[in-house]
Design a protein around this motif. Structure first.
Motif, mmCIF file in Angstrom:
data_model
loop_
_atom_site.group_PDB
_atom_site.id
_atom_site.type_symbol
_atom_site.label_atom_id
_atom_site.label_comp_id
_atom_site.label_asym_id
_atom_site.label_seq_id
_atom_site.Cartn_x
_atom_site.Cartn_y
_atom_site.Cartn_z
ATOM 1 N N UNK A 78 38.037 26.096 34.342
ATOM 2 C CA UNK A 78 38.493 26.607 35.647
ATOM 3 C C UNK A 78 39.798 27.370 35.502
ATOM 4 N N UNK A 79 40.681 26.888 34.648
ATOM 5 C CA UNK A 79 41.944 27.597 34.410
ATOM 6 C C UNK A 79 41.666 28.977 33.832
ATOM 7 N N UNK A 80 40.754 29.058 32.876
ATOM 8 C CA UNK A 80 40.393 30.344 32.279
ATOM 9 C C UNK A 80 39.818 31.288 33.332
ATOM 10 N N UNK A 81 38.941 30.775 34.183
ATOM 11 C CA UNK A 81 38.356 31.617 35.237
ATOM 12 C C UNK A 81 39.410 32.040 36.255
ATOM 13 N N UNK A 82 40.320 31.140 36.612
ATOM 14 C CA UNK A 82 41.383 31.501 37.553
ATOM 15 C C UNK A 82 42.299 32.575 36.986
ATOM 16 N N UNK A 83 42.561 32.526 35.702
ATOM 17 C CA UNK A 83 43.375 33.564 35.064
ATOM 18 C C UNK A 83 42.618 34.886 35.027
ATOM 19 N N UNK A 84 41.372 34.836 34.594
ATOM 20 C CA UNK A 84 40.562 36.048 34.493
ATOM 21 C C UNK A 84 40.321 36.671 35.860
ATOM 22 N N UNK A 85 40.188 35.840 36.895
ATOM 23 C CA UNK A 85 39.986 36.320 38.261
ATOM 24 C C UNK A 85 41.281 36.666 38.975
ATOM 25 N N UNK A 86 42.394 36.636 38.266
ATOM 26 C CA UNK A 86 43.714 37.015 38.792
ATOM 27 C C UNK A 86 44.168 36.110 39.933
ATOM 28 N N UNK A 87 43.715 34.870 39.911
ATOM 29 C CA UNK A 87 44.169 33.886 40.893
ATOM 30 C C UNK A 87 45.369 33.117 40.365
ATOM 31 N N UNK A 88 45.677 33.287 39.088
ATOM 32 C CA UNK A 88 46.799 32.612 38.440
ATOM 33 C C UNK A 88 47.332 33.551 37.361
ATOM 34 N N UNK A 89 48.529 33.269 36.869
ATOM 35 C CA UNK A 89 49.160 34.081 35.820
ATOM 36 C C UNK A 89 49.291 33.239 34.555
ATOM 37 N N UNK A 90 49.123 33.861 33.392
ATOM 38 C CA UNK A 90 49.310 33.101 32.150
ATOM 39 C C UNK A 90 50.795 32.804 31.907
ATOM 40 N N UNK A 91 51.054 31.730 31.187
ATOM 41 C CA UNK A 91 52.426 31.426 30.781
ATOM 42 C C UNK A 91 52.860 32.446 29.735
ATOM 43 N N UNK A 92 51.967 32.733 28.797
ATOM 44 C CA UNK A 92 52.188 33.789 27.806
ATOM 45 C C UNK A 92 50.861 34.496 27.556
ATOM 46 N N UNK A 93 50.926 35.672 26.967
ATOM 47 C CA UNK A 93 49.735 36.443 26.649
ATOM 48 C C UNK A 93 49.470 37.513 27.692
ATOM 49 N N UNK A 94 48.383 38.245 27.490
ATOM 50 C CA UNK A 94 48.052 39.361 28.369
ATOM 51 C C UNK A 94 46.600 39.295 28.805
ATOM 52 N N UNK A 95 46.374 39.776 30.036
ATOM 53 C CA UNK A 95 45.031 39.858 30.604
ATOM 54 C C UNK A 95 44.763 41.313 30.960
ATOM 55 N N UNK A 96 43.668 41.848 30.417
ATOM 56 C CA UNK A 96 43.253 43.216 30.691
ATOM 57 C C UNK A 96 41.910 43.192 31.402
ATOM 58 N N UNK A 97 41.786 43.952 32.472
ATOM 59 C CA UNK A 97 40.515 44.136 33.163
ATOM 60 C C UNK A 97 40.222 45.621 33.178
#
Length: 146
Positions: A56-75
């Protein structure tokens, strides 16, 4: 506000060294640690794992409902890691299809209008949105519940 310009990318989703920690200091709990993945456009994938493994944490990050502590998310090639909430909302509406685990329906709307609502936010006419929603309800066998 416009969505960020995105360079062409084969990957619709790409995570680079994403870590998510809840809390801080000694009480901080690392849910995801240094996760990298890519999902090419047009490909389906499943995220499976034991309860509490971070799905769920991974999906929330990927769905832009949460922000990572470190790292980058590209869509679609755009770095969304520090995107403003308004930009994230627009990307969720225009790029991501999100089906929640719990029912996040508006009780004052019937099923047809709940499905049509995101299209109305995009500026689609009410009639066209309802027709498209009906097609989708039929596609998943729920037309009788419209």
């Amino acid at each position: 506000m416009q969505m960020p310009a995105a360079p062409r990318s084969r990957d619709i989703v790409r995570l680079e060294s994403v870590t998510r920690v809840y809390g801080s200091g000694v009480s901080g709990q690392t849910i995801l640690h240094d996760v990298s993945l890519s999902i090419p456009a047009g490909q389906s994938c499943a995220i499976i794992g034991a309860s509490g493994s971070g799905k769920s944490t991974l999906l929330n990050l990927t769905g832009l409902l949460d922000k990572p502590t470190t790292g980058q998310i590209f869509l679609a090639g755009a770095d969304m890691t520090q995107a403003a909430p308004q930009v994230c909302a627009r990307v969720r509406n225009q790029l991501i299809g999100f089906v929640f685990q719990s029912f996040n329906l508006l009780p004052r709307l019937d099923a047809l209008d709940n499905v049509a609502l995101p299209l109305l936010y995009r500026g689609v006419s009410r009639q066209a949105a309802r027709q498209a929603a009906l097609v989708q309800l039929e596609h998943v066998g729920l037309a009788s519940r419209r």
